[in-house]
Design a protein around this motif. Structure first.
Motif, PDB file in Angstrom:
ATOM      1  N   PRO A 150      -2.731   9.635  -4.467  1.00  0.00           N
ATOM      2  CA  PRO A 150      -3.888  10.115  -5.231  1.00  0.00           C
ATOM      3  C   PRO A 150      -3.742  11.574  -5.612  1.00  0.00           C
ATOM      4  O   PRO A 150      -4.557  12.107  -6.339  1.00  0.00           O
ATOM      5  CB  PRO A 150      -5.047   9.908  -4.259  1.00  0.00           C
ATOM      6  N   ASN A 191       3.513   1.820  -1.392  1.00  0.00           N
ATOM      7  CA  ASN A 191       4.084   2.098  -2.690  1.00  0.00           C
ATOM      8  C   ASN A 191       3.018   2.513  -3.713  1.00  0.00           C
ATOM      9  O   ASN A 191       3.326   2.788  -4.853  1.00  0.00           O
ATOM     10  CB  ASN A 191       4.845   0.871  -3.201  1.00  0.00           C
ATOM     11  N   HIS A 192       1.761   2.494  -3.287  1.00  0.00           N
ATOM     12  CA  HIS A 192       0.713   2.910  -4.218  1.00  0.00           C
ATOM     13  C   HIS A 192       0.907   4.378  -4.588  1.00  0.00           C
ATOM     14  O   HIS A 192       1.416   5.162  -3.806  1.00  0.00           O
ATOM     15  CB  HIS A 192      -0.660   2.740  -3.577  1.00  0.00           C
ATOM     16  N   VAL A 193       0.481   4.674  -5.784  1.00  0.00           N
ATOM     17  CA  VAL A 193       0.604   6.037  -6.254  1.00  0.00           C
ATOM     18  C   VAL A 193      -0.192   6.960  -5.326  1.00  0.00           C
ATOM     19  O   VAL A 193      -1.288   6.619  -4.887  1.00  0.00           O
ATOM     20  CB  VAL A 193       0.096   6.131  -7.700  1.00  0.00           C
ATOM     21  N   LEU A 210     -11.912  14.704 -12.368  1.00  0.00           N
ATOM     22  CA  LEU A 210     -11.552  14.725 -10.951  1.00  0.00           C
ATOM     23  C   LEU A 210     -10.104  15.172 -10.850  1.00  0.00           C
ATOM     24  O   LEU A 210      -9.174  14.453 -11.230  1.00  0.00           O
ATOM     25  CB  LEU A 210     -11.719  13.336 -10.327  1.00  0.00           C
ATOM     26  N   PRO A 211      -9.892  16.389 -10.329  1.00  0.00           N
ATOM     27  CA  PRO A 211      -8.519  16.893 -10.220  1.00  0.00           C
ATOM     28  C   PRO A 211      -7.704  16.022  -9.275  1.00  0.00           C
ATOM     29  O   PRO A 211      -8.256  15.333  -8.419  1.00  0.00           O
ATOM     30  CB  PRO A 211      -8.696  18.301  -9.643  1.00  0.00           C
ATOM     31  N   HIS A 212      -6.384  16.097  -9.408  1.00  0.00           N
ATOM     32  CA  HIS A 212      -5.499  15.209  -8.656  1.00  0.00           C
ATOM     33  C   HIS A 212      -5.608  15.392  -7.151  1.00  0.00           C
ATOM     34  O   HIS A 212      -5.280  14.499  -6.397  1.00  0.00           O
ATOM     35  CB  HIS A 212      -4.050  15.397  -9.129  1.00  0.00           C
ATOM     36  N   ARG A 213      -6.116  16.543  -6.681  1.00  0.00           N
ATOM     37  CA  ARG A 213      -6.137  16.749  -5.228  1.00  0.00           C
ATOM     38  C   ARG A 213      -7.319  16.048  -4.546  1.00  0.00           C
ATOM     39  O   ARG A 213      -7.401  16.008  -3.324  1.00  0.00           O
ATOM     40  CB  ARG A 213      -6.134  18.244  -4.912  1.00  0.00           C
ATOM     41  N   HIS A 214      -8.234  15.474  -5.324  1.00  0.00           N
ATOM     42  CA  HIS A 214      -9.379  14.760  -4.732  1.00  0.00           C
ATOM     43  C   HIS A 214      -9.241  13.253  -4.925  1.00  0.00           C
ATOM     44  O   HIS A 214      -8.942  12.795  -6.014  1.00  0.00           O
ATOM     45  CB  HIS A 214     -10.689  15.221  -5.379  1.00  0.00           C
ATOM     46  N   LYS A 215      -9.511  12.497  -3.843  1.00  0.00           N
ATOM     47  CA  LYS A 215      -9.389  11.041  -3.929  1.00  0.00           C
ATOM     48  C   LYS A 215     -10.573  10.424  -4.675  1.00  0.00           C
ATOM     49  O   LYS A 215     -10.402   9.499  -5.464  1.00  0.00           O
ATOM     50  CB  LYS A 215      -9.293  10.424  -2.534  1.00  0.00           C
ATOM     51  N   GLY A 216     -11.785  10.924  -4.419  1.00  0.00           N
ATOM     52  CA  GLY A 216     -12.954  10.307  -5.044  1.00  0.00           C
ATOM     53  C   GLY A 216     -14.053  11.317  -5.291  1.00  0.00           C
ATOM     54  O   GLY A 216     -14.017  12.433  -4.764  1.00  0.00           O
ATOM     55  N   ILE A 238      -2.380  12.573  -9.992  1.00  0.00           N
ATOM     56  CA  ILE A 238      -2.893  12.277 -11.324  1.00  0.00           C
ATOM     57  C   ILE A 238      -4.341  12.734 -11.468  1.00  0.00           C
ATOM     58  O   ILE A 238      -5.211  12.339 -10.691  1.00  0.00           O
ATOM     59  CB  ILE A 238      -2.788  10.758 -11.621  1.00  0.00           C
ATOM     60  N   ASP A 239      -4.597  13.566 -12.475  1.00  0.00           N
ATOM     61  CA  ASP A 239      -5.971  13.972 -12.788  1.00  0.00           C
ATOM     62  C   ASP A 239      -6.716  12.815 -13.440  1.00  0.00           C
ATOM     63  O   ASP A 239      -6.135  12.071 -14.232  1.00  0.00           O
ATOM     64  CB  ASP A 239      -5.970  15.140 -13.787  1.00  0.00           C
ATOM     65  N   ILE A 240      -8.000  12.694 -13.140  1.00  0.00           N
ATOM     66  CA  ILE A 240      -8.831  11.680 -13.796  1.00  0.00           C
ATOM     67  C   ILE A 240      -9.737  12.381 -14.800  1.00  0.00           C
ATOM     68  O   ILE A 240     -10.398  13.360 -14.477  1.00  0.00           O
ATOM     69  CB  ILE A 240      -9.636  10.885 -12.746  1.00  0.00           C
ATOM     70  N   VAL A 267       0.817  -1.205   0.000  1.00  0.00           N
ATOM     71  CA  VAL A 267       0.000   0.000   0.000  1.00  0.00           C
ATOM     72  C   VAL A 267       0.849   1.253   0.000  1.00  0.00           C
ATOM     73  O   VAL A 267       0.528   2.249  -0.650  1.00  0.00           O
ATOM     74  CB  VAL A 267      -0.948  -0.011   1.217  1.00  0.00           C
TER      75      VAL A 267
END
Lengths: 273, 273, 273, 273
Positions: free
Chosen positions: D25, D21-23, D64-70, D28-30, D19
């Motif tokens: 959140p 090592n997970h990127v 979804l901008p990179h600063r938001h998880k979901g 990266i923009d979604i 976990v």
């Protein structure tokens, strides 16, 4: 016909359609002949709102005695057009009666599949959203005018695996499943009530709209209520067999397993009829 | 479990899963339980090439007596893995026998659907291309070890409308259709031969590869050989009922009508069994 | 033509096909013309076994300059037949080159979709079963002979909801999801390795065959590794963007939510090209 | 948690979810995140009847901008519920504007697919029946509030093969085809008019209900009007490119060939935008 056609290929004897040798149309009865996969907008009865608009996929057939070469396909569409604004279990019999008469047939069949929507309340927040259930009305009327009507519903559910819960320190795998129930019945009933019965027989129900507090509720409810596909079909079969309005039923449950790329499946059909 | 969990929502009484009231798993037999929609590569017998590689969609079930809560799903996959390289009608019985034994079940069922390819020669040019036919092997073995095996094939055909030909000055509407045949049989037979029987019972066959001279041939053959869906199912039923290797059959033909957005359909099922 | 035809209906002027007014075929270029939805058995490269037999759904197109009325559809089938026993990423270019030549076209396109199977070991028991992954090879060659090749894979995964885990006293809803990745690449790569990358980026992998000890493992692994669809696509995008063999990628993840009857979905496409 | 759990399996290091090592959140923009495959009853504008009830399959996404998880999935369903009784091309912009606002997003997307029914008159008898056409509204609003709206329709048609007619002494193979058109437009238009344009560009139209005299008409009309898929897309592209209300179009035509088990296909996309 123009004159610049290519010369006719001489057909090898074995390839020429041997029309004379074709079976005489006058010796074999056809069980069902008609129209299939008609998409048609219909209006159905709705327990809470009076009526509901939806779109059905419809098949309509009659038998064809051996003395007739073909049936009159366009008459099915005419009958359908006349009745599409007033579809209910009570109307299937009259539609089939009319089909037999206008097609000069002994037996008639109709199969309708359509999405049916119920405005469902989330368990805690009471937020509302429309849930889709697939319904089937499959009716047949025989040469004595006896109607056989089978009603089917498809209900999405949540199942949580009892084995996974038992053997794991934390969590338990769960997934969306689908229950498909078919019944024969004695007196009119609301499909809403049959859907209710199925939804109460799963680890948890499925919703269109859940807020945060609802998500906590459904997660914990499913965890407290682990069920195999075997448990789901037994639970539903138990309830249906104790409701004497249902003279026959078949129940199948399919789990779209979260740990596999295939489904787990169980099926029970009532023995009485 | 961490301590920062949200407080538990108090479940309204009617919503709490009433586990105690659930049906006991010990009272209801389940007709079928198992795995569904497994995609698996298999090797099947091929009349002309010995064997053929294809990919099947497979369901495998057993019955489950009321005294057992659940079955052992992983064993189906193990059985499937062991037998996938040698699938034929002759092997369905042994696979079901082994399924009953390893799952400790009285009855067992397998349903396999797979594309089967035949290298087909164009009627005039003799150019070759692979035609796809969908095959089904549906086998059940009961508590006495009696095997019931139904073989199904789906065959694309061309049909040309006799009515349209008759009433029109020129031309006649035609379309792709699909014939689906199921049979029970006495002695082993090749599905290639059953496919051949169906293809010979249509206005014309369908091909993967046709050159110009072939296209002339199939156009003229269909025009000289008009058939309703009713004619197609009668023709096939006629041939099947006169072949005493087939103890039962069901034939359906569906025309993807070129003049409508729905299908014309006919169905005949043999009365003997 | 027989003489007993019904008299011709006089067509109302507005209904008669106004052939003269049809667009001249000589003015409009067609981007793609060809054959679609051909089901064909193929043999593809396999990292672990050399080759693998499967069945593909294939589309093949060429451009058609305005001076040509139609293309030669049968040639696509001929090309396909000749190459079906030796399909790999390396062969897409030569197939398209040959398609351009034999169809006298400037550009050519091929789209192949097929199930690909990997013999996968369960995490604890090491039991083996074949897992299906859907693969796509989509290749285009332009008028300069430049090849654009996009490789796609569909990978089933397990996702466990972080929100549900966080707010619930026990358990967490989880479900099967599907990740679809497309890439453009520089040097040959094995799809097995891309599948591996995706499977390592989910709450847990999905297996064909799991024994009891494996089920405990995957349940606990998913619970310890909660991920939204958003997390899944970010994780995969992160890895793809740091592998400079991939010049472009698009990643989508779809959860077949266990608490809803619809999917949760997320999509990221790389900006570079 | 009960105490009778099985002991924890020790995870091999390589298998433990890494976990840490997970990127993150936060990097990266979604592009798109939201809900997919929602089945919902809607009411759409109808040129002849004011409104029409139907059932749509709907996808709704935001960036979804990179600063938001979901994102907040339930809000999509709330927006959909509020607007479902009044769907039209004119409302897609306001729905997307509201989606951006309530989801705090820069961009928003909606994709709706639904059957649309037109009461169509048979060409000679004037008998009426409802024909189904599949419609798509695909709208995107970017961070500047600029709306991009693509409207699609799927129209079943009849095509009769010019080559088959030319080379054959009698008859000509014909079949059902499907035309799929997408357009971008300047001013509001009725989909009924676009459907009309497509139906006038085929060998013949398709109907829900045809009487005998109509069947003669459509057979002869198709025979007098042979068209390849290439001809169909060129004809439609010609008309669309001369209507300056359409700023962009893509046209594809697919023939469900009556002589093959695959489709013939052609595609033209406008170069201007």
């Amino acid at each position: 016909m123009s004159t610049h056609k290519a010369p006719t290929v001489i057909l090898p004897v074995a390839e020429i359609a041997d029309v004379q040798n074709h079976v005489s149309p006058h010796t074999i009865d056809i069980d069902k002949v008609g129209v299939k996969n008609i998409s048609y907008p219909i209006v159905v009865l709705d327990k809470f709102n009076g009526t509901q608009h939806t779109v059905a996929c419809i098949n309509m057939y009659v038998n064809l005695p051996h003395r007739h070469k073909g049936t009159h396909m366009s008459r099915f569409i005419e009958i359908l057009s006349e009745h599409r604004r007033d579809v209910s279990l009570k109307k299937i019999g009259p539609i089939l009666e009319e089909t037999r008469r206008r097609l000069n047939a002994q037996s008639a069949h109709i199969e309708m599949t359509f999405p049916y929507f119920i405005d469902k309340e989330a368990p805690v927040s009471k937020a509302r959203g429309l849930m889709e259930y697939i319904c089937n009305f499959n009716g047949s009327m025989d040469e004595n005018g006896v109607l056989d009507l089978v009603v089917g519903i498809t209900v999405p559910i949540t199942t949580l695996c009892p084995c996974s819960k038992e053997i794991s320190q934390v969590g338990a795998h769960n997934q969306r499943g689908e229950v498909r129930v078919k019944v024969r019945y004695k007196k009119f009933f609301w499909i809403e009530d049959l859907i209710r019965l199925v939804e109460a027989s799963a680890s948890c129900e499925v919703y269109a709209l859940l807020k945060r507090q609802d998500e906590k509720f459904v997660t914990e409810k499913a965890y407290s209520n682990p069920m195999f596909v075997e448990d789901v079909v037994r639970e539903i079969a138990h309830h249906l067999s104790h409701d004497d309005n249902f003279s026959w039923y078949a129940v199948e449950s399919e789990n779209f397993e979260s740990i596999h790329n295939h489904s787990a499946y169980a099926y029970i059909e009532s023995k009485q009829f």
